[in-house]
Design a protein around this motif. Structure first.
Motif, mmCIF file in Angstrom:
data_model
loop_
_atom_site.group_PDB
_atom_site.id
_atom_site.type_symbol
_atom_site.label_atom_id
_atom_site.label_comp_id
_atom_site.label_asym_id
_atom_site.label_seq_id
_atom_site.Cartn_x
_atom_site.Cartn_y
_atom_site.Cartn_z
ATOM 1 N N LEU A 1 0.774 -1.784 0.306
ATOM 2 C CA LEU A 1 0.122 0.252 0.031
ATOM 3 C C LEU A 1 0.435 1.576 -0.028
ATOM 4 O O LEU A 1 0.496 2.274 -0.356
ATOM 5 C CB LEU A 1 -1.250 0.448 0.643
ATOM 6 N N LEU A 2 1.938 0.926 0.611
ATOM 7 C CA LEU A 2 2.993 2.321 0.681
ATOM 8 C C LEU A 2 3.748 2.639 -0.669
ATOM 9 O O LEU A 2 3.596 3.667 -0.793
ATOM 10 C CB LEU A 2 3.856 2.008 2.030
ATOM 11 N N ARG A 3 3.684 1.554 -0.954
ATOM 12 C CA ARG A 3 4.427 2.131 -2.373
ATOM 13 C C ARG A 3 3.775 1.948 -3.984
ATOM 14 O O ARG A 3 4.122 2.610 -5.312
ATOM 15 C CB ARG A 3 5.431 0.415 -2.867
ATOM 16 N N SER A 4 2.374 2.211 -2.893
ATOM 17 C CA SER A 4 1.044 2.930 -4.135
ATOM 18 C C SER A 4 1.455 4.021 -4.759
ATOM 19 O O SER A 4 1.629 5.339 -3.892
ATOM 20 C CB SER A 4 0.100 2.136 -3.745
ATOM 21 N N PRO A 5 1.736 4.471 -5.831
ATOM 22 C CA PRO A 5 1.683 5.923 -6.724
ATOM 23 C C PRO A 5 0.218 6.784 -6.509
ATOM 24 O O PRO A 5 1.172 8.128 -6.479
ATOM 25 C CB PRO A 5 1.536 5.117 -8.105
ATOM 26 N N GLN A 6 -0.813 6.405 -5.855
ATOM 27 C CA GLN A 6 -1.053 7.267 -5.949
ATOM 28 C C GLN A 6 -1.816 7.537 -4.102
ATOM 29 O O GLN A 6 -1.977 8.413 -4.247
ATOM 30 C CB GLN A 6 -2.952 6.527 -6.112
ATOM 31 N N LEU A 7 -1.233 7.576 -3.183
ATOM 32 C CA LEU A 7 -0.344 7.542 -1.853
ATOM 33 C C LEU A 7 0.672 8.190 -1.336
ATOM 34 O O LEU A 7 1.061 8.472 -0.922
ATOM 35 C CB LEU A 7 -1.130 6.507 -0.913
ATOM 36 N N ARG A 8 1.415 7.887 -2.338
ATOM 37 C CA ARG A 8 2.753 8.626 -2.441
ATOM 38 C C ARG A 8 2.864 9.849 -2.207
ATOM 39 O O ARG A 8 3.563 10.272 -0.854
ATOM 40 C CB ARG A 8 3.424 8.197 -4.237
ATOM 41 N N GLY A 9 2.735 10.849 -2.701
ATOM 42 C CA GLY A 9 2.054 12.207 -2.166
ATOM 43 C C GLY A 9 1.435 12.427 -0.673
ATOM 44 O O GLY A 9 2.238 13.251 -0.060
ATOM 45 N N HIS A 10 0.747 11.689 -0.470
ATOM 46 C CA HIS A 10 0.003 11.861 0.452
ATOM 47 C C HIS A 10 1.064 11.685 1.940
ATOM 48 O O HIS A 10 0.855 12.029 2.646
ATOM 49 C CB HIS A 10 -1.699 11.127 0.429
ATOM 50 N N LEU A 11 0.924 10.333 2.091
ATOM 51 C CA LEU A 11 2.472 9.686 2.559
ATOM 52 C C LEU A 11 3.362 10.432 2.393
ATOM 53 O O LEU A 11 4.225 10.424 4.081
ATOM 54 C CB LEU A 11 3.379 8.678 1.921
ATOM 55 N N HIS A 12 3.917 11.344 1.983
ATOM 56 C CA HIS A 12 4.789 12.746 1.987
ATOM 57 C C HIS A 12 4.025 13.298 2.548
ATOM 58 O O HIS A 12 5.247 14.031 3.877
ATOM 59 C CB HIS A 12 5.828 13.255 0.689
ATOM 60 N N ILE A 13 3.123 13.871 2.325
ATOM 61 C CA ILE A 13 2.715 15.416 3.162
ATOM 62 C C ILE A 13 2.500 14.442 4.893
ATOM 63 O O ILE A 13 2.922 15.674 5.630
ATOM 64 C CB ILE A 13 1.358 15.405 2.961
ATOM 65 N N VAL A 14 1.721 12.888 5.476
ATOM 66 C CA VAL A 14 1.451 12.681 6.731
ATOM 67 C C VAL A 14 3.225 12.637 7.162
ATOM 68 O O VAL A 14 3.240 12.692 8.301
ATOM 69 C CB VAL A 14 0.887 11.526 6.411
ATOM 70 N N CYS A 15 4.363 11.974 6.391
ATOM 71 C CA CYS A 15 5.615 11.979 7.070
ATOM 72 C C CYS A 15 6.082 13.845 7.215
ATOM 73 O O CYS A 15 6.421 13.777 8.913
ATOM 74 C CB CYS A 15 6.438 11.363 6.164
ATOM 75 N N GLY A 16 5.897 14.378 6.803
ATOM 76 C CA GLY A 16 6.325 15.312 6.653
ATOM 77 C C GLY A 16 5.597 15.949 8.442
ATOM 78 O O GLY A 16 6.117 17.113 9.022
ATOM 79 N N ALA A 17 4.781 16.612 8.396
ATOM 80 C CA ALA A 17 3.485 16.926 9.306
ATOM 81 C C ALA A 17 4.484 15.683 10.924
ATOM 82 O O ALA A 17 4.397 16.542 11.502
ATOM 83 C CB ALA A 17 2.261 16.781 8.729
ATOM 84 N N THR A 18 4.305 14.644 10.661
ATOM 85 C CA THR A 18 4.426 13.799 11.746
ATOM 86 C C THR A 18 5.991 14.711 12.626
ATOM 87 O O THR A 18 6.276 14.892 13.222
ATOM 88 C CB THR A 18 4.796 12.508 11.466
ATOM 89 N N ALA A 19 6.990 14.520 11.180
ATOM 90 C CA ALA A 19 8.222 15.090 11.446
ATOM 91 C C ALA A 19 8.094 16.588 12.364
ATOM 92 O O ALA A 19 8.917 16.936 13.379
ATOM 93 C CB ALA A 19 9.245 15.331 10.350
ATOM 94 N N LEU A 20 7.229 17.701 11.454
ATOM 95 C CA LEU A 20 7.032 18.903 12.669
ATOM 96 C C LEU A 20 6.718 18.805 13.270
ATOM 97 O O LEU A 20 7.444 19.348 14.503
ATOM 98 C CB LEU A 20 5.837 19.592 11.301
ATOM 99 N N LEU A 21 5.901 17.351 14.050
ATOM 100 C CA LEU A 21 4.739 18.043 15.451
ATOM 101 C C LEU A 21 5.788 17.567 16.554
ATOM 102 O O LEU A 21 6.221 18.091 17.180
ATOM 103 C CB LEU A 21 4.017 16.689 15.228
ATOM 104 N N ALA A 22 6.610 16.113 15.651
ATOM 105 C CA ALA A 22 8.203 15.543 16.890
ATOM 106 C C ALA A 22 8.662 16.654 16.947
ATOM 107 O O ALA A 22 8.951 17.130 18.059
ATOM 108 C CB ALA A 22 8.106 14.618 16.499
ATOM 109 N N LEU A 23 8.825 17.553 15.991
ATOM 110 C CA LEU A 23 10.688 19.089 16.481
ATOM 111 C C LEU A 23 9.228 19.833 17.103
ATOM 112 O O LEU A 23 10.166 19.747 18.245
ATOM 113 C CB LEU A 23 11.191 19.269 14.942
ATOM 114 N N GLN A 24 8.223 20.312 16.925
ATOM 115 C CA GLN A 24 7.327 21.584 17.691
ATOM 116 C C GLN A 24 6.933 20.778 19.125
ATOM 117 O O GLN A 24 7.228 21.496 20.361
ATOM 118 C CB GLN A 24 6.228 21.596 17.150
#
Length: 90
Positions: A60-83
């Motif tokens: 599911l994570l390798r699916s092209p349809q989810l790749r952009g959404h996965l990047h957004i979620v990972c980025g938001a998670t990283a920002l939340l952890a840093l904040q």
């Protein structure tokens, strides 16, 4: 994963490649048939469950349809952890 219109298989070759990939996935996901008891088969299914969950998740994570959404979620998670650790102030 890094296909372009020039390198992507088309026509009959694409169909054969897709069928081979499906056969490989089915062989991995299907538990081997044995003449054991029902308890042994249930134990085998339960032991294979983590492997199936990992395979499904990675598929599911390798699916092209989810790749952009996965990047957004990972980025938001990283920002939340840093904040939350006060490394970044908003």
């Amino acid at each position: 994963m890094l296909q372009s219109p020039d390198t992507r298989a088309t026509g009959r070759h694409a169909l054969e490649a897709r069928n081979r990939a499906r056969a490989r996935a089915k062989a991995v996901m299907t538990p081997p048939r044995s003449s054991g008891t029902a308890v042994a088969r249930l134990g085998g299914l339960l032991a294979a469950m983590p492997q199936r969950m990992i395979a499904t998740t990675s598929h599911l994570l390798r699916s092209p349809q989810l790749r952009g959404h996965l990047h957004i979620v990972c980025g938001a998670t990283a920002l939340l952890a840093l904040q939350s650790s006060a490394a970044v102030a908003f």
